[in-house]
Design a protein around this motif. Structure first.
Motif, PDB file in Angstrom:
ATOM      1  N   VAL A 374       0.844  -1.205   0.000  1.00  0.00           N
ATOM      2  CA  VAL A 374       0.000   0.000   0.000  1.00  0.00           C
ATOM      3  C   VAL A 374       0.876   1.251   0.000  1.00  0.00           C
ATOM      4  O   VAL A 374       0.705   2.160  -0.815  1.00  0.00           O
ATOM      5  CB  VAL A 374      -0.936  -0.001   1.232  1.00  0.00           C
ATOM      6  CG1 VAL A 374      -1.662   1.343   1.354  1.00  0.00           C
ATOM      7  CG2 VAL A 374      -1.952  -1.130   1.136  1.00  0.00           C
ATOM      8  N   LEU A 375       1.855   1.304   0.923  1.00  0.00           N
ATOM      9  CA  LEU A 375       2.727   2.480   1.039  1.00  0.00           C
ATOM     10  C   LEU A 375       3.549   2.701  -0.228  1.00  0.00           C
ATOM     11  O   LEU A 375       3.715   3.836  -0.680  1.00  0.00           O
ATOM     12  CB  LEU A 375       3.649   2.321   2.248  1.00  0.00           C
ATOM     13  CG  LEU A 375       3.019   2.645   3.610  1.00  0.00           C
ATOM     14  CD1 LEU A 375       3.850   2.064   4.742  1.00  0.00           C
ATOM     15  CD2 LEU A 375       2.849   4.147   3.783  1.00  0.00           C
ATOM     16  N   CYS A 376       4.066   1.611  -0.807  1.00  0.00           N
ATOM     17  CA  CYS A 376       4.906   1.753  -2.011  1.00  0.00           C
ATOM     18  C   CYS A 376       4.117   2.372  -3.168  1.00  0.00           C
ATOM     19  O   CYS A 376       4.692   3.103  -3.979  1.00  0.00           O
ATOM     20  CB  CYS A 376       5.482   0.399  -2.425  1.00  0.00           C
ATOM     21  SG  CYS A 376       6.890  -0.110  -1.426  1.00  0.00           S
ATOM     22  N   SER A 377       2.839   2.089  -3.240  1.00  0.00           N
ATOM     23  CA  SER A 377       2.028   2.670  -4.320  1.00  0.00           C
ATOM     24  C   SER A 377       1.621   4.103  -3.999  1.00  0.00           C
ATOM     25  O   SER A 377       1.334   4.891  -4.903  1.00  0.00           O
ATOM     26  CB  SER A 377       0.780   1.819  -4.568  1.00  0.00           C
ATOM     27  OG  SER A 377      -0.081   1.849  -3.441  1.00  0.00           O
ATOM     28  N   GLU A 378       1.592   4.472  -2.707  1.00  0.00           N
ATOM     29  CA  GLU A 378       1.129   5.797  -2.314  1.00  0.00           C
ATOM     30  C   GLU A 378       2.217   6.875  -2.374  1.00  0.00           C
ATOM     31  O   GLU A 378       1.919   8.041  -2.613  1.00  0.00           O
ATOM     32  CB  GLU A 378       0.563   5.754  -0.884  1.00  0.00           C
ATOM     33  CG  GLU A 378      -0.751   5.006  -0.778  1.00  0.00           C
ATOM     34  CD  GLU A 378      -1.245   4.898   0.649  1.00  0.00           C
ATOM     35  OE1 GLU A 378      -2.466   4.813   0.849  1.00  0.00           O
ATOM     36  OE2 GLU A 378      -0.398   4.895   1.579  1.00  0.00           O
ATOM     37  N   ILE A 379       3.467   6.490  -2.141  1.00  0.00           N
ATOM     38  CA  ILE A 379       4.526   7.503  -1.978  1.00  0.00           C
ATOM     39  C   ILE A 379       5.159   7.953  -3.288  1.00  0.00           C
ATOM     40  O   ILE A 379       5.882   8.947  -3.313  1.00  0.00           O
ATOM     41  CB  ILE A 379       5.643   6.998  -1.039  1.00  0.00           C
ATOM     42  CG1 ILE A 379       6.322   5.744  -1.630  1.00  0.00           C
ATOM     43  CG2 ILE A 379       5.104   6.733   0.361  1.00  0.00           C
ATOM     44  CD1 ILE A 379       7.525   5.259  -0.838  1.00  0.00           C
ATOM     45  N   GLN A 380       4.891   7.233  -4.404  1.00  0.00           N
ATOM     46  CA  GLN A 380       5.529   7.593  -5.675  1.00  0.00           C
ATOM     47  C   GLN A 380       4.713   8.663  -6.403  1.00  0.00           C
ATOM     48  O   GLN A 380       3.507   8.507  -6.560  1.00  0.00           O
ATOM     49  CB  GLN A 380       5.676   6.354  -6.582  1.00  0.00           C
ATOM     50  CG  GLN A 380       6.441   5.198  -5.967  1.00  0.00           C
ATOM     51  CD  GLN A 380       7.871   5.543  -5.614  1.00  0.00           C
ATOM     52  OE1 GLN A 380       8.435   6.506  -6.113  1.00  0.00           O
ATOM     53  NE2 GLN A 380       8.475   4.751  -4.740  1.00  0.00           N
ATOM     54  N   PRO A 381       5.352   9.745  -6.865  1.00  0.00           N
ATOM     55  CA  PRO A 381       4.628  10.770  -7.633  1.00  0.00           C
ATOM     56  C   PRO A 381       4.149  10.215  -8.966  1.00  0.00           C
ATOM     57  O   PRO A 381       4.745   9.276  -9.506  1.00  0.00           O
ATOM     58  CB  PRO A 381       5.671  11.869  -7.831  1.00  0.00           C
ATOM     59  CG  PRO A 381       6.988  11.183  -7.701  1.00  0.00           C
ATOM     60  CD  PRO A 381       6.786  10.062  -6.723  1.00  0.00           C
TER      61      PRO A 381
END
Length: 465
Positions: A374-381
């Motif tokens: 979840v976090l890996c998909s959320e933090i990338q612009p």
């Protein structure tokens, strides 16, 4: 639009929704099956081929090497050939890899076969969620991605149950070969699926994209509105590599994604997944039957505890859930190591050791398992999302390979107690890293996270309003 036409479109929509569900289930299930199946097969493979601990590690970790290569290449593959044909290639590799594994005459052929399976897993782990997010109707998009993650854990459990059933006759070739059946079903299913409308639009094939959306959505107006949104979003060009070179803030996001995946893998969870019978042996359960049924319990707890994450992630938030999960895993591994150091002699001690093992699994399944993704998909612009997620996914499999390729060596050189203490210490370190570096992204839009990141805010603060 007439009632007849509307009814016809709704029926078509329902049929396509079924195929999307079918694809999500099978791709995730195959992913889980290939992760889980080796745990039960490895003891029998070791006996038949008389292989060393180092060769056992290669049998386990070769799949992760293939998955890392597949994850890196699948971005290019899905861009050039499209999501549908990428999935088709993955399904073909699943079939070939499963059959070659089942008929492997020696350990070398088995290792190469598992590399092929790894390529399939790498392609599926990248392409299936991407395809689902682009083709599923908005009302079921979130549930489709969640179901894909859940089906991975169900696939692991199914592999453990299958392994247990075949273990009574020692039929490890059947354990590995039976995966061919769902792989063939996936291949057949993909043939009937449409191309991704987003991919078609990205290639300038707007009329084809409109036809696909018209088939998928309830009304022509919905299809037209979605195609307009796709055209608008395609104006933002992906510039991953150039952005990575030129923008230090984007580099921070990529490095954080990589760190998150390393943290997930070095919790020690996949040690449990790949070597569960060996760990039950260390805990004093000597018979094959006890070890195999213990492995099934591991898989079942993993499935059930995933629902805890689904319930907590949007209520508690990412950081509190991660910190609790790492603490539970540290305690589980630490106590298990201490018991192995003292000696597990009584029946009560054996069952307490299993309880600690299951507590560790609950800690992982409720936190680092799903939340890291979840976090890996959320933090990338947005402009660099494909590049960032490709990097972190590839590192996930590389770290996974390192863990799988070192566990037995650590057991032999450090001893079982010290090996588990190492993983306990790593989980304590991950609590510190979570506090210092990981942002809380609950209830924050992706656009706000991106603005905070690109303005230079500290990584732990990019989830602030």
């Amino acid at each position: 639009m007439s009632t007849v036409t509307t009814t016809g479109k709704s029926r078509s929509n329902a049929q396509m929704t079924f195929f999307v569900c079918f694809l999500a289930a099978l791709a995730g299930l195959l992913f889980g099956l290939d992760i889980g199946v080796i745990a039960g097969a490895l003891p029998f493979i070791t006996n038949e081929f008389q292989i060393t601990a180092h060769q056992q590690e290669w049998v386990v970790s070769s799949m992760m090497f293939g998955a890392a290569v597949g994850a890196v290449g699948s971005g290019w593959l899905s861009y050039r050939l499209g999501r549908k044909y990428s999935l088709m290639i993955g399904a073909v590799l699943f079939v070939i890899g499963s059959l070659c594994s089942a008929f492997a005459p020696n350990v070398e052929v088995l290792v190469v076969s598992r590399v092929l399976l790894g390529l399939a897993v790498g392609i599926a782990s990248f392409t299936a969620p991407l395809y689902l997010s682009e083709i599923a109707p908005e009302r079921i998009r979130g549930s489709m991605i969640s179901m894909y993650q859940l089906m991975i854990t169900i696939g692991i459990l199914a592999a453990y149950l299958s392994d247990t059933a075949f273990s009574y006759s020692g039929a490890w070739r059947w354990m590995l070969g039976v995966i061919t059946i769902p792989a063939l079903l996936l291949l057949i299913g993909v043939f009937f699926l449409p191309r991704s409308p987003r991919w078609l639009a990205s290639r300038g094939r707007h009329e084809e994209a409109r036809q696909v959306l018209d088939m998928l959505r309830d009304t022509t107006e919905q299809a037209k509105a979605e195609l307009d949104e796709i055209r608008e979003s395609l104006k933002i060009k992906q510039g991953g590599w150039s952005l990575f070179k030129d923008n230090k803030n984007f580099r921070r996001a990529v490095y954080l994604g990589i760190l998150l995946q390393v943290m997930q893998q070095f919790t020690g969870m996949n040690v449990i997944m790949y070597y569960a019978p060996k760990i039950f042996d260390l805990a004093g359960f000597a018979s094959t039957s006890q070890q195999m049924w213990g492995t099934v319990i591991v898989g079942l707890v993993n499935v059930l505890a995933t629902f805890i994450a689904i319930g907590l992630v949007d209520r508690w938030g990412r950081k509190p859930t991660l910190k609790l999960g790492f603490l539970v895993m540290a305690v589980g591994m630490g106590v298990l190591g201490t018991m192995m150091n003292i000696g597990i002699a009584s029946t009560a001690a054996q069952y307490f050791a299993v309880l600690m093992l299951l507590m560790f699994i609950v800690g992982f399944a409720m936190s680092a398992g799903p939340l890291i993704w979840v976090l890996c998909s959320e933090i990338q612009p947005l402009k660099g999302r494909d590049f960032g997620i490709t990097c972190s996914t590839a590192v996930n499999w590389i770290a996974n390979m390192i863990v799988g390729a070192t566990f037995l060596t650590m057991l032999n050189s450090l001893g079982s107690a010290h090996t588990f203490w190492v993983y306990a210490a790593l989980n304590l370190l991950f609590i510190v890293l979570t506090i210092v570096l990981i942002p809380e992204t609950k209830n924050i839009s992706l656009e706000q996270i991106e603005r905070n990141l690109m303005s230079g805010k500290a990584l732990r603060d990019i989830g602030s309003r």
